[in-house]
Design an enzyme around this catalytic site. Sequence first.
Site, PDB file in Angstrom:
ATOM      1  N   ASP A  13       0.830  -1.185   0.000  1.00  0.00           N
ATOM      2  CA  ASP A  13       0.000   0.000   0.000  1.00  0.00           C
ATOM      3  C   ASP A  13       0.877   1.252   0.000  1.00  0.00           C
ATOM      4  OD1 ASP A  13      -2.427   1.423   0.248  1.00  0.00           O
ATOM      5  OD2 ASP A  13      -1.903   1.802   2.327  1.00  0.00           O
ATOM      6  N   THR A  52      -3.194   5.033  -3.878  1.00  0.00           N
ATOM      7  CA  THR A  52      -2.149   5.803  -3.206  1.00  0.00           C
ATOM      8  C   THR A  52      -0.818   5.727  -3.955  1.00  0.00           C
ATOM      9  OG1 THR A  52      -1.886   3.874  -1.800  1.00  0.00           O
ATOM     10  CG2 THR A  52      -3.109   5.700  -0.912  1.00  0.00           C
ATOM     11  N   THR A  53      -0.522   4.579  -4.552  1.00  0.00           N
ATOM     12  CA  THR A  53       0.692   4.489  -5.349  1.00  0.00           C
ATOM     13  C   THR A  53       0.525   5.323  -6.612  1.00  0.00           C
ATOM     14  OG1 THR A  53       0.749   2.203  -4.616  1.00  0.00           O
ATOM     15  CG2 THR A  53       2.371   2.858  -6.231  1.00  0.00           C
ATOM     16  N   ASP A  79      -8.629  -1.074   2.020  1.00  0.00           N
ATOM     17  CA  ASP A  79      -8.684  -0.450   0.690  1.00  0.00           C
ATOM     18  C   ASP A  79      -9.959  -0.870  -0.033  1.00  0.00           C
ATOM     19  OD1 ASP A  79      -6.233   0.579   1.222  1.00  0.00           O
ATOM     20  OD2 ASP A  79      -5.284  -0.092  -0.643  1.00  0.00           O
TER      21      ASP A  79
END
Length: 560
Positions: free
Chosen positions: A64, A97-98, A394
């Site tokens: 994550d 998020t990446t 997530d």
Amino acid sequence: MASMMQPQIILLKEGTDTSQGRAQVVSNINACTAVADTVRTTLGPRGMDKLIHDDKGGVTISNDGATIMRLLDIVHPAAKILVDIARSQDSEVGDGTTTVVLLAAEFLKEAKPYVEDGVHPHSLIRSYRTAGNMAIQRVKELAVSIEGKSLEEKKSLLAKCAATTLSSKLIGGEKEFFASMVVDAVLAIGNDDRLNLIGIKKVPGGTMRDSFLVNGVAFKKTFSYAGFEQQPKKFLNPKILLLNIELELKSEKENAEIRLSDPLQYQSIVDAEWNIIYDKLDKCVKSGAKIVLSRLAIGDLATQYFADRDIFCAGRVTEEDLQRVAAATGGMVQTSVNNVIDEVLGSCEVFEEKQVGNERFNIFSGCPSGQTATIVLRGGADQFIEEAERSLHDAIMIVRRALKNSTVVPGGGAIDMEISKYLRQHARTIAGKSQFFVNSFAKALEVIPRQLCDNAGFDATDVLNKLRQKHASGEGANYGVDINTGGIADSFANFVWEPAVVKINAINAATEASCLILSVDETVKNPKSESAQGEAAAGAMAGRGGGAMRGRGERGMRRR
Ligand code: ADP
Ligand code: MG
């Protein structure tokens, strides 16, 4: 250097470190690229995980972006902005998020040659802002609504979104299994905004497949006293009393002073203490409840008392679990046992104490208001379950988002390619150097499919060429990277879906962050700002410097 020119005018305290100008912008960009490089390989279903261990010896394995960025402990002031956007993406939408970090770094990387060539950052910023807005507009246009479908259909659509999120995670192998579990859990809590109504309990041991969903509440058996064994462990349709009081025999406070003239009087004091507790217990029993839960301790006397009357009790239940039981069973937490009326008692269809792995679990299922769900996660190592929990988080967020906004876009880089194409087309209509900048923005968006390919070991150039051609032909808007074959495929048809809000938020945050970093051309480091009281001094300096020294760089970064 400065001493050779004008006589020096010192405005700042001695020891203050300043760096400025174009070199500063470039160095900030380099720092951001370096940070993005650490999370780069985690993107997508074939992404790798990172093992981070801190100075306290803790080990975290994660895929994550937000978790990794948080644990990296980045000190570079500009690169910290990337940590912030990863975190904001995590709290806003929960996934992507990446993606957001990669996009921001790529925007900056594309801008770097221009900055080096002397383009003023503000020209770049203006073009980036326009391009960002157009991109978001386009995502909104391309998004497909899932509104107005039947519950069954909606369920399967939501499960697809959850599966796409989970496919890049450690538990990706069992994504269908977990996806439907997540959808059931989210649908169970309905419109309630409190995310903590979905509990995730981790029990090491067993396999992933042993994980299960409780339509209600489950929590680990609390500490119990002798007598507990004699209590019944299963009830059908029990009434549940929730308390926030101690049910323990309390000797009078140590500092209380009582003067007695007759030894017999002492007995009356002891009796009074017993009477108080028996009175409380009696009231609990009279309320008709078959299960008594308390946030505070339930002592050995009470445990035995309840056992004799076939009542189940558990003390020291955590606040969170108690609230969840309250929400699920329709009960209300009481702070006194006087006048317990029927309305404050909760109920459920089945209560049971069950063995899960080598833990005992108290499980309340078939709850009337049904506004809670608990996922009990099983798996080998601790780190594994921890990561599984983050992954489920997530997925839960994604399903909630998809349920709320109910529009989805094709994943696997399809939407990114389509926007890229759209912006390139638009760029051709612009006269002047802005054309280059919008083009660069468009090119930067291709980082997502490229990275997906790189991480899966495909030939990125080849796949990207195919994708560009397909999208340019005008009918391949949904085509993205096919992670199974290394070619291209219709992401929509393959059910690689993402909620539109993930992309919108990611593009928005990445554009903002890159513009912010581009606009910083000076960093002022106050030598004392490391200490706590220096913090205030630094603020004061920045305020003062605002007029004289253009200390806006430092302040700009603190703002976020
Ligand atoms: P993030 O932290 O940004 O969510 P992930 O590692 O979860 O990063 O990767 C998300 C990316 O992987 C998205 O661009 C998504 O479209 C893509 N992706 C997910 N599943 C698939 C799949 N089965 N095939 C192709 N791409 C996928
Ligand atoms: Mg993801």
